[in-house]
Design an enzyme around this catalytic site. Structure first.
Site, PDB file in Angstrom:
ATOM      1  CB  CYS A   2      25.464  74.633   2.046  1.00  0.00           C
ATOM      2  SG  CYS A   2      26.176  73.322   1.062  1.00  0.00           S
ATOM      3  NE  ARG A  27      25.985  77.452   7.191  1.00  0.00           N
ATOM      4  CZ  ARG A  27      25.806  76.906   8.373  1.00  0.00           C
ATOM      5  NH1 ARG A  27      26.173  77.539   9.448  1.00  0.00           N
ATOM      6  NH2 ARG A  27      25.236  75.725   8.474  1.00  0.00           N
ATOM      7  CD1 TRP A  72      33.274  72.980   1.808  1.00  0.00           C
ATOM      8  CD2 TRP A  72      32.163  71.098   2.288  1.00  0.00           C
ATOM      9  NE1 TRP A  72      34.194  72.026   2.135  1.00  0.00           N
ATOM     10  CE2 TRP A  72      33.552  70.860   2.432  1.00  0.00           C
ATOM     11  CE3 TRP A  72      31.276  70.052   2.537  1.00  0.00           C
ATOM     12  CZ2 TRP A  72      34.066  69.627   2.812  1.00  0.00           C
ATOM     13  CZ3 TRP A  72      31.794  68.825   2.913  1.00  0.00           C
ATOM     14  CH2 TRP A  72      33.177  68.624   3.048  1.00  0.00           C
ATOM     15  CG  ASN A  98      23.262  73.688   5.470  1.00  0.00           C
ATOM     16  OD1 ASN A  98      24.200  72.959   5.149  1.00  0.00           O
ATOM     17  ND2 ASN A  98      23.131  74.204   6.672  1.00  0.00           N
ATOM     18  N   GLY A  99      22.549  70.611   4.036  1.00  0.00           N
ATOM     19  CA  GLY A  99      22.405  69.342   4.741  1.00  0.00           C
ATOM     20  C   GLY A  99      22.702  68.183   3.814  1.00  0.00           C
ATOM     21  CD  GLU A 469      44.524  74.347  17.182  1.00  0.00           C
ATOM     22  OE1 GLU A 469      44.216  73.159  17.003  1.00  0.00           O
ATOM     23  OE2 GLU A 469      43.952  75.283  16.601  1.00  0.00           O
ATOM     24  CE  LYS A 473      44.073  76.330  13.544  1.00  0.00           C
ATOM     25  NZ  LYS A 473      42.935  76.198  14.392  1.00  0.00           N
ATOM     26  CD  GLU A 476      42.226  74.713   9.699  1.00  0.00           C
ATOM     27  OE1 GLU A 476      42.922  75.132  10.645  1.00  0.00           O
ATOM     28  OE2 GLU A 476      41.019  74.509   9.813  1.00  0.00           O
ATOM     29  CG  HIS A 492      60.069  55.723  20.641  1.00  0.00           C
ATOM     30  ND1 HIS A 492      60.641  54.575  21.124  1.00  0.00           N
ATOM     31  CD2 HIS A 492      60.064  56.600  21.680  1.00  0.00           C
ATOM     32  CE1 HIS A 492      60.956  54.728  22.395  1.00  0.00           C
ATOM     33  NE2 HIS A 492      60.611  55.967  22.758  1.00  0.00           N
ATOM     34  CE  LYS A 587      34.963  79.070  12.451  1.00  0.00           C
ATOM     35  NZ  LYS A 587      36.351  78.884  12.928  1.00  0.00           N
TER      36      LYS A 587
HETATM   37  C1  AGP Z   1      39.939  74.425  13.082  1.00  0.00           C
HETATM   38  O1  AGP Z   1      40.914  75.310  12.647  1.00  0.00           O
HETATM   39  C2  AGP Z   1      39.334  73.618  12.079  1.00  0.00           C
HETATM   40  N1  AGP Z   1      38.822  74.374  11.004  1.00  0.00           N
HETATM   41  C3  AGP Z   1      38.509  72.426  12.472  1.00  0.00           C
HETATM   42  O2  AGP Z   1      39.408  71.458  12.891  1.00  0.00           O
HETATM   43  C4  AGP Z   1      37.415  72.591  13.557  1.00  0.00           C
HETATM   44  O3  AGP Z   1      37.994  72.835  14.787  1.00  0.00           O
HETATM   45  C5  AGP Z   1      36.568  71.309  13.597  1.00  0.00           C
HETATM   46  O4  AGP Z   1      35.911  71.159  12.372  1.00  0.00           O
HETATM   47  C6  AGP Z   1      35.579  71.289  14.730  1.00  0.00           C
HETATM   48  O5  AGP Z   1      34.646  72.318  14.611  1.00  0.00           O
HETATM   49  P1  AGP Z   1      33.697  72.709  15.818  1.00  0.00           P
HETATM   50  O6  AGP Z   1      34.573  73.180  16.925  1.00  0.00           O
HETATM   51  O7  AGP Z   1      32.836  73.784  15.259  1.00  0.00           O
HETATM   52  O8  AGP Z   1      32.935  71.486  16.198  1.00  0.00           O
END
Ligand code: AGP
Length: 592
Positions: A2, A27, A72, A98-99, A469, A473, A476, A492, A587
């Protein structure tokens, strides 16, 4: 998660609050709302992103005080009742939060006993009512906040307006970030400095367990005992927090293309006259430790896999943990472990939980983060900043490359190995070449795979870490189910999933593992897979899809990750998806 904003005395509060919310919607973007005072508290809110809210909020608002929120969803589904701002039963207190309030059920029971009832399911509505309850019994808003701070368990950044104080805003913080921007005759609050930089460069950062009162001209902050604290004014460099798209259609594309600049900035920051400039005391602690533990989440965890391997190369024993897993079963290998936490945002709740445990055990620790002033930056023993500039797109790209680059430099500096500096510099040409020449080819692959339901990435060693990674990506932002498999593991189990037409994307950039990867390609091809290969020129074959210039193989996450990032980007684009704000994500993940 948030994002929260607020302003007092500003000439155009609607503009600041709504644009501020747009800046902060990385956020969370499930719903959004604003509240202001004009002969009583007025609220506009709805489900959906800030753009929708902009249509609802009247243009001609007359007010001196306004708060806003982009959500969020944690407690309660994204509906209007659960959307912030929340107003208390007797309409005295209105707030944005926020929290996460951990003891909200106990507080709710307490308030029900005091004849309060609730219109939604959020913990935030409960906070508004708790403040009101204490305000009505104490008759003093600041005393009410102090009392709430004592009662509430969990994380909160709150911007509060009170019907009886139309010229004052109140704030309270624990765990979640809250920054005040100081203007000339006006003041702002926000979750981070980015919404305010257009109007001021002077900021006050609140610490945990602080609350206070803000007027147009004054900011008074108190600690949990009610003692007034003197806050330092911090000047922020505008470039590092700017959310300007600079002509790009999406933040993700802009951030991928900033990768070379990010690497250069790290080289400028941590290397002088061909020598690393890391703090000697940090290096000594790393040298003295007999084991280095890495803890992180998501992309940052993936960078720890690469970084850990670098430290192993220089003789250190390491282990790498996913924060949410480690926090519930903490182990401490070695007799003298040193812990490296990695987080782009510096606000990830799972990692903050780990830091608490690390501190209880009195262990030496370092945070690698992109966010100076974040909770982890402030609370870790050592901090190294990534200097990547703000990363807005939910999908992390330049920060991943920066993390790997910085970890490589830190590991190499233990042995004063400077060959890495040349290798990093050489990798810049590979990245520029990808940017200049390979996008049309990547778009073509994106078009071919965009309608697939499943996909595999294959690689070995550093190419496997990159595959992890690349796969994250893609899933996501394109919602294609994707898995990364180490080439040798195929037989395996995972090979059972290979069927006609399934795309398999293979990285072949390491001379040691290339022959085995070629074998893996034959295995999946003979079962009908459609293979796409990304190979370095010296290891390539005519049938490869993308052939890139050679580079030091151990830098694949730096040199060729852009290909994976572009691919995810173009697939999401081809599917017409929201690239920068994929569904269900935010984010910075500030809830556990
Ligand atoms: C990355 O593309 C993601 N959105 C997510 O995995 C992110 O890396 C993860 O939430 C960790 O965030 P941070 O690096 O801000 O701790």
């Amino acid at each position: 998660m948030c994002g929260i904003v607020g302003c007092l005395g500003f000439k155009n509060p609607r503009e600041y609050v709504l644009n501020g919310l747009k800046t902060l919607d990385y956020r969370g973007y499930d719903s959004a709302g604003v509240a202001y005072y004009n002969d009583g508290i007025r609220i506009y809110k709805d489900v959906g992103a800030v753009e929708h809210l902009m249509e609802l909020v009247p243009q001609d608002i007359k007010t001196d005080i306004m708060i806003g929120h982009t959500r969020w969803a944690t407690h309660g589904v994204p509906n209007v009742a659960n959307t912030h701002p929340h107003i208390s039963k007797h309409k005295k207190i209105c707030l944005v939060h926020n929290g996460v309030i951990e003891n909200y059920e106990d507080v709710k029971k307490f308030l029900i006993g005091k004849h309060y009832d609730f219109y939604g399911d959020t913990d935030s509505e409960i906070v508004a009512n708790l403040i009101e309850h204490y305000y009505l019994s104490e008759n003093d808003i600041l005393d009410a906040l102090k009392k709430c701070m004592f009662v509430l368990k969990g994380s909160y950044a709150l911007a509060i307006i009170c019907n009886d104080y139309p010229d004052e805003m109140f704030v309270m913080k624990n765990g979640s970030p809250l920054v005040i921007g100081k203007g000339d005759g006006f003041n702002f609050v926000a979750s981070d400095a980015s919404p305010m930089i257009k109007y001021t460069d002077a900021f006050i950062e609140l610490n945990d367990q602080e609350y206070g009162r803000i007027t147009k001209t004054n900011v008074d902050i108190y600690d949990a005992n009610g003692v007034k604290v003197t806050k330092k004014l911090i000047k922020k460099d505008i470039e590092s927090i700017s959310h300007d798209l600079k002509g790009y259609p999406h933040y993700m594309l802009k951030e991928i293309e900033e990768i070379p600049q990010t690497i250069k900035r790290l080289l400028e920051t941590y290397v002088k006259d061909g020598k690393y400039t890391f703090d000697e005391s940090l290096l000594n602690k790393l040298r003295e430790s007999d084991h280095i533990m890495f803890i992180a989440c998501g992309t940052s965890y993936h960078s720890s896999l690469v970084g850990g391997r670098y430290f192993e190369h220089y003789g250190k024993s390491t282990s790498k943990y996913i924060a949410s897993e480690w926090a519930f079963d903490p182990v401490f290998p070695g007799n003298k472990p040193f812990i490296i936490l990695i987080s782009q945002s510096g606000e990830t709740a799972d990692l903050i939980h780990c830091l608490k445990i690390i501190k209880e055990h009195n262990l030496k620790n370092l945070i690698i983060t992109n966010t100076g002033g974040s909770t982890l930056d402030r609370n870790c023993m050592y901090s190294l900043l990534l200097h990547s500039g703000v990363e807005v797109s939910v999908a992390s790209t330049k920060a991943y490359v920066a993390q790997v680059t910085l970890l490589a430099m830190l590991a190499a500096s233990l042995s004063k190995d400077t060959k890495l500096i040349d290798d990093l510099t050489d990798s810049l040409d590979v990245i520029y070449d990808i940017q200049d020449h390979y996008k049309p080819l990547i778009m073509k692959v994106a078009d071919e795979i965009k309608d697939k339901k499943n996909l595999f990435y294959l690689g070995r060693s550093f190419d496997y870490f990159l595959s992890l990674e690349a796969s994250l990506k893609l899933k996501e932002i394109s919602y294609i189910h994707s898995e990364a498999i180490p080439g040798g593991e195929l037989k395996h189990g995972p090979i059972a999933l290979i069927e006609k037409g399934i795309p398999v994307i293979v990285f072949i950039t390491d001379p040691e593992t290339a022959p085995s990867m070629r074998g893996n390609i034959e295995e999946v091809k003979s079962r009908g897979a459609k293979v796409y290969t990304i190979a370095t020129k010296s290891l390539s074959r005519p049938e490869d899809t993308i052939m890139v210039e050679d580079y030091a193989y151990y830098l694949s996450s730096v040199a060729v990750s852009s290909i994976a990032f572009y691919l995810a980007y173009y697939v999401a684009l081809a599917k017409g998806l929201n690239v920068d704000k994929p569904r269900n994500l935010a984010k910075s993940v500030t809830v556990e």
